[in-house]
Write an enzyme that holds these catalytic residues in place. Structure first.
Site, mmCIF file in Angstrom:
data_model
loop_
_atom_site.group_PDB
_atom_site.id
_atom_site.type_symbol
_atom_site.label_atom_id
_atom_site.label_comp_id
_atom_site.label_asym_id
_atom_site.label_seq_id
_atom_site.Cartn_x
_atom_site.Cartn_y
_atom_site.Cartn_z
ATOM 1 N N ARG A 157 87.777 38.859 72.676
ATOM 2 C CA ARG A 157 88.690 37.834 72.211
ATOM 3 C C ARG A 157 88.690 36.581 72.957
ATOM 4 O O ARG A 157 88.350 36.482 74.115
ATOM 5 C CB ARG A 157 90.231 38.559 72.475
ATOM 6 C CG ARG A 157 90.417 39.784 71.728
ATOM 7 C CD ARG A 157 91.972 40.305 71.460
ATOM 8 N NE ARG A 157 92.019 41.542 71.060
ATOM 9 C CZ ARG A 157 92.082 41.647 69.705
ATOM 10 N NH1 ARG A 157 92.300 40.683 68.753
ATOM 11 N NH2 ARG A 157 92.425 42.796 69.030
ATOM 12 N N THR A 160 89.546 34.040 64.459
ATOM 13 C CA THR A 160 88.107 33.771 64.431
ATOM 14 C C THR A 160 87.738 32.935 63.411
ATOM 15 O O THR A 160 86.938 31.963 63.475
ATOM 16 C CB THR A 160 87.444 35.243 64.168
ATOM 17 O OG1 THR A 160 87.728 36.119 65.407
ATOM 18 C CG2 THR A 160 85.817 35.035 64.165
ATOM 19 N N ASP A 199 94.200 45.276 59.543
ATOM 20 C CA ASP A 199 95.659 45.171 59.194
ATOM 21 C C ASP A 199 95.656 44.880 57.841
ATOM 22 O O ASP A 199 96.672 44.745 57.086
ATOM 23 C CB ASP A 199 96.337 44.102 60.231
ATOM 24 C CG ASP A 199 96.847 44.683 61.580
ATOM 25 O OD1 ASP A 199 96.202 45.789 61.879
ATOM 26 O OD2 ASP A 199 97.089 43.935 62.479
ATOM 27 N N GLY A 246 99.299 47.408 62.744
ATOM 28 C CA GLY A 246 100.054 46.258 61.796
ATOM 29 C C GLY A 246 100.936 45.639 62.510
ATOM 30 O O GLY A 246 102.222 45.751 62.696
ATOM 31 N N MET A 262 91.546 55.333 67.717
ATOM 32 C CA MET A 262 90.475 56.394 67.165
ATOM 33 C C MET A 262 90.285 55.841 65.974
ATOM 34 O O MET A 262 88.973 56.006 65.455
ATOM 35 C CB MET A 262 91.229 57.746 67.044
ATOM 36 C CG MET A 262 91.511 58.267 68.310
ATOM 37 S SD MET A 262 92.619 59.718 68.028
ATOM 38 C CE MET A 262 91.474 60.718 66.932
ATOM 39 N N ARG A 312 90.226 52.570 64.778
ATOM 40 C CA ARG A 312 89.587 51.467 64.982
ATOM 41 C C ARG A 312 87.773 51.560 65.350
ATOM 42 O O ARG A 312 87.187 50.868 64.897
ATOM 43 C CB ARG A 312 89.991 50.344 66.061
ATOM 44 C CG ARG A 312 91.064 49.866 65.957
ATOM 45 C CD ARG A 312 91.650 48.954 66.984
ATOM 46 N NE ARG A 312 90.648 48.897 68.096
ATOM 47 C CZ ARG A 312 90.702 47.925 69.119
ATOM 48 N NH1 ARG A 312 91.328 46.772 68.839
ATOM 49 N NH2 ARG A 312 89.725 47.816 69.896
#
Length: 451
Positions: free
Chosen positions: A124, A152, A180, A224, A336, A338
């Site tokens: 990030r 991004t 999300d 979310g 998990m 992701r």
């Protein structure tokens, strides 16, 4: 092999006048509205195969499908356009100026779609427009493929503007990534279907735990931050969920019609219940009892308070005060979900996104690629970064969820009025910054504005 693929592509050239409308449901007297260039192979390209020097970078958090997009970008460039100079940028934006470029070929990425995460690494932050463009210019890169979310894509827009300012012949193609599903304009993000599917495992576990205990409650926190799409779709798919809480729909805990009263009633009726909560839900009510942190992560997002733990303690305290036995199990499967590889549907979607990005870059456009009303299109950066995609609680999909869970809306009339006003403002098309209005008409800002 490359020649046969090129011949095959030529049979399906997209007409330059083909456009994709942003809205397909309109009134009889509606204006034409916003249209985007349709994605696909062009008869006339802006780069010769042997002069292309492409690079690929992935930024932000993990998401199912990242490796599939990387693989298909590499294989698509090599097999469809005979491009041999393809490089990977390691560990996000900072890799442009702090890491060595890694040469990648179809052979080196052949099996990566079977694994979760990203073989290029990610991070990030680290965005320094001048340093990045200096590096692109020094290394002779002329196609930049950027995979990442809202922040991004904002960075990609800054890179694009700096490239235009310097007069460089470089195409910038953004592939939007957000688990999300909160990127504006596009139908959905890659990895979303996989995330919803994996979330079912957590909900199923919570349901088993709840059913196996007297007055059992299974509480599942899903991703979310600003948008509750994963929680909503996972709830609709599960049919075992009794209550779904998302950031877009305010709720309150105490009193008539509050969450605690509903939980108590549900346990008396069914002896168990399952609650699904999005991580960004209820932040306003937690802040009243826990001091909110003003800290930001490397992407500039405010660090959230843990709604799952807070709800767990609140529910326990409520039933303790009522001298009512209950058991609550809290499950947080965030990392998990992701980290899994993408499922079959997302693999196909990732392939189409990657190929569309390649065709657009070869034609000389700069854009964010995405599916709009079922058709792949090239969207100007400023349109996908100016607002977020959110669940509309005045829409039929949220009504379907309320019907499925049989939960109260927890909404007051003031909340409904505010939601309708937010929907109205969201439907206003954004304008590019004044300084860039001339740029917006350039060949690589591929948008057809309202007429």
């Amino acid at each position: 092999t490359g020649t046969s693929v090129l011949i095959c592509i030529r049979q399906y050239f997209v007409d330059e006048d083909d456009t994709v409308p942003q809205k397909v449901v309109v009134q009889k007297n509606s204006r034409r509205g916003v249209h985007f260039r349709r994605a696909g192979p062009r008869q006339r390209v802006n780069f010769e195969s042997d002069e292309v020097k492409a690079c690929i970078v992935s930024c932000g958090g993990l998401c199912p499908g990242l490796n599939t997009v990387i693989r298909e970008l590499v294989c698509g460039l090599a097999h469809m356009y005979n491009v041999n100079n393809i490089f990977g940028i390691q560990n996000g934006y900072k890799g442009f100026y702090s890491s060595n470029y890694v040469a990648i070929t179809p052979k080196t990425v052949n099996d990566i779609h079977k694994r979760g995460g990203t073989v290029l690494g990610t991070s990030r932050g680290g965005h320094d427009t001048k340093k990045i463009v200096d590096n692109i210019q020094d290394r002779g890169i002329n196609q930049v493929y950027i995979i990442g979310g809202d922040g991004t894509q904002k960075g990609a827009y800054e890179i694009y503007k700096e490239i235009r300012k310097r007069g460089l012949k470089v195409a910038v193609a953004g592939v939007p990534k957000t688990i999300d599903n909160d990127i504006a304009i596009i139908d959905k993000s890659f990895g979303f279907d996989s995330a919803v599917e994996e979330a079912q495992r957590a909900i199923n576990s919570a349901h088993v735990e709840a059913c196996s205990a007297e007055n059992g409650i299974g509480l599942v926190k899903l991703m979310g931050r600003y948008s509750g799409f994963i929680a909503m779709y996972a709830t609709l798919a599960s049919r075992d969920v009794d209550c779904c809480l998302i950031p877009e729909s305010p709720f309150y805990m105490d009193g008539e019609g509050g969450l605690l009263q509903y939980v108590e009633r549900r346990l008396k009726e069914n002896k168990h219940m399952v609650i699904v909560v999005a991580e960004g839900a209820g932040q306003d009510i937690i802040a009243k009892s826990i001091p909110a942190s003003d800290q930001l992560d490397a992407s500039g997002n405010k660090l959230l308070l843990d709604i799952g733990l807070w709800l767990t303690h609140k529910i326990k305290d409520h039933f303790k005060s009522k001298k009512m036995e209950m058991t609550i199990k809290y499950i947080d499967p965030t990392y998990m979900i992701r980290a899994i590889p993408s499922n079959a549907a997302d693999n196909v979607y990732c392939t189409l996104l990657a190929h569309s990005a390649i065709h657009g870059a070869m034609a000389g456009y700069s854009f964010t690629v995405g599916m709009v009303n079922g058709r792949h299109a090239y969207i100007p950066f400023y349109r996908v970064t100016s607002t977020r995609n959110k669940v509309k609680i005045t829409d039929r999909m949220w009504a379907r969820l309320l019907s499925s869970t049989n939960q109260p809306s927890f909404l007051r009339q003031k909340d409904i009025d505010e939601a309708r006003e937010a929907d109205r403002l969201t439907n206003k098309p954004p304008l590019p910054p004044v300084a860039n209005q001339n740029v917006a008409k350039a060949f690589d800002q591929s948008v057809f504005c309202e007429i």
